[in-house]
Scaffold this motif. Structure first.
Motif, PDB file in Angstrom:
ATOM      1  N   ARG A 243     -47.333 -27.518 -44.705  1.00 55.56           N
ATOM      2  CA  ARG A 243     -46.001 -27.541 -45.307  1.00 55.56           C
ATOM      3  C   ARG A 243     -45.098 -26.462 -44.709  1.00 55.56           C
ATOM      4  NH1 ARG A 243     -49.147 -28.245 -50.050  1.00 55.56           N
ATOM      5  NH2 ARG A 243     -48.886 -26.025 -50.586  1.00 55.56           N
ATOM      6  N   GLU A 244     -45.683 -25.292 -44.467  1.00 52.73           N
ATOM      7  CA  GLU A 244     -44.887 -24.167 -43.987  1.00 52.73           C
ATOM      8  C   GLU A 244     -44.744 -24.148 -42.473  1.00 52.73           C
ATOM      9  OE1 GLU A 244     -46.871 -20.805 -45.644  1.00 52.73           O
ATOM     10  OE2 GLU A 244     -46.337 -21.307 -47.726  1.00 52.73           O
ATOM     11  N   ARG A 245     -45.773 -24.615 -41.761  1.00 50.20           N
ATOM     12  CA  ARG A 245     -45.726 -24.644 -40.298  1.00 50.20           C
ATOM     13  C   ARG A 245     -46.214 -26.007 -39.794  1.00 50.20           C
ATOM     14  NH1 ARG A 245     -45.073 -20.031 -37.253  1.00 50.20           N
ATOM     15  NH2 ARG A 245     -45.014 -21.582 -35.603  1.00 50.20           N
ATOM     16  N   PRO A 246     -45.381 -27.031 -39.942  1.00 45.30           N
ATOM     17  CA  PRO A 246     -45.783 -28.365 -39.497  1.00 45.30           C
ATOM     18  C   PRO A 246     -45.980 -28.475 -37.992  1.00 45.30           C
ATOM     19  CG  PRO A 246     -43.446 -28.323 -40.099  1.00 45.30           C
ATOM     20  CD  PRO A 246     -44.024 -27.019 -40.530  1.00 45.30           C
ATOM     21  N   ASP A 247     -45.547 -27.462 -37.228  1.00 46.45           N
ATOM     22  CA  ASP A 247     -45.730 -27.493 -35.771  1.00 46.45           C
ATOM     23  C   ASP A 247     -47.119 -27.030 -35.344  1.00 46.45           C
ATOM     24  OD1 ASP A 247     -45.206 -24.888 -36.647  1.00 46.45           O
ATOM     25  OD2 ASP A 247     -44.304 -24.297 -34.728  1.00 46.45           O
TER      26      ASP A 247
END
Length: 369
Positions: A243-247
């Motif tokens: 959710r916070e770092r979808p990359d």
């Protein structure tokens, strides 16, 4: 009605007479004293075998001051790594005629102190200890009542205690270097804890060293805090990370339980493994090759740990004056579907095995020191 007479036990004097030696010499052979001439030892053993002499176990224990029991203390006996380690230690103990007691410390400092001081394993002749929290100065203190051998990362290289160590920084670096070789650049680390115990500290250091060597920046957002290194913790932490770092394009987990939880979270989020996100764990627990997809991992040679730790402990019991011995545990990279590179890419350093051809626990592999 006839009955079969009970056979009278053979006495030590009868063995001595048959071998042409004194009862004291027979006792020395039975108790494995080293200062017995090989020819004499052979004659006594032949007499023992021919007469069917069986030494009294109780008598031997009373004379030696030993119980024939050793103890293994680990943080969590339910964790697959420690359960498998315990199985190997039990096998090694049984081969030496020893009984194994297992204690769970839950990674708590007071529990580790208790077992190191011989409680509640006060009847054990010696202790194999996997410590998470005890400081080096306490581990280095003499333990005359319960000689110990350390297992795992805890304890520096100059600690005056017998130790079978694990280079967790090297383990982590091997895993992350493999992910980088697969073309991954936004690699998350699951396993950061507060307070930080030695395993987490070393695996974090290895993770950062691999990034530094590849010229990749350290990103604190890709190192979320974890709890107890369980499947549930790996699942929850990965879901939050996505959710916070979808990359995020790769996950290095500090153990396989975290990695298995991460696989479940990635599947629920609709992320393809390894096309979208590659995953590598540590330990090579049996479940790793049966997960979907099969989990890449760094295998730590638990059979080596068990055999060498029991050897160190039994030799220490036989000769308390031996200098401290430090051994390093072999490990190897096992590449499975969760991090297989695209066709034409190098799979990176290490040994590659498919789930259909699992490496046997304890097999030789790539060893980093």
């Amino acid at each position: 009605m006839s009955t079969t007479p009970t056979r009278r036990p053979v006495t030590i004097r009868e063995v001595a007479a048959a071998a042409g030696v004194s009862p004291k010499t027979v006792s020395n052979v039975v108790n494995e004293y080293v200062h017995v001439h090989p020819d004499t030892r052979r004659r006594v053993q032949e007499a023992i075998d021919a007469l069917g002499y069986r030494p009294s176990a109780v008598g031997r224990q009373l004379r030696s001051g030993r119980t024939g029991m050793i103890a293994l203390a680990v943080p969590n006996i339910a964790a697959p790594y420690f359960a498998e380690l315990g199985r190997h230690v039990a096998t090694q103990a049984r081969r030496r005629g020893l009984v194994l007691a297992v204690e769970q410390t839950e990674g708590l400092l007071e529990r580790e102190r208790e077992v190191a001081d011989g409680q509640p394993v006060r009847f054990a002749d010696g202790l194999l200890l996997s410590a998470l929290e005890m400081p080096d100065d306490e581990l280095a203190a003499p333990h005359p009542d319960t000689p110990l051998v350390l297992i795992g990362e805890h304890g520096g290289p100059h600690l005056p205690v017998d130790r079978v160590g694990i280079d967790s920084a090297g383990v982590a670096r091997t895993a992350v270097e493999h992910l980088i070789a697969c073309g991954r650049t936004r690699i998350a680390f699951l396993g950061h804890k507060a307070p930080v115990h030695n395993s987490a500290r070393q695996r974090t250091a290895g993770y950062r060293a691999a990034l530094d060597a590849a010229g990749l920046p350290f990103d604190a957002e890709l190192v979320p805090p974890c709890g107890d290194w369980s499947r549930a913790d790996g699942h929850a932490t990965t879901a939050r990370l996505l959710r916070e770092r979808p990359d995020t394009d790769a996950v290095f987990a500090a153990n396989d339980e975290l990695a298995l939880g991460a696989l479940a979270a990635l599947r629920e989020a609709g992320r393809s493994v390894p096309a979208d996100v590659s995953v590598v764990g540590v330990d090579d627990v049996p479940e790793a090759r049966f997960s979907w997809p099969a989990l890449s991992t760094v295998a730590i040679d638990r059979a080596f740990v068990a055999e060498r730790a029991v050897e160190l402990l039994t030799s220490r019991l036989s000769d308390p004056g031996l200098p401290p011995r430090h051994l390093q545990t072999p490990y190897r990279l096992v590449v499975r579907e969760s991090s297989r590179p695209d066709a034409g890419r190098s799979p990176g350093a290490g040994v590659t095995r498919t789930p259909q051809e699992p490496a046997p626990d304890g097999a030789a592999g790539a060893v980093a020191g």
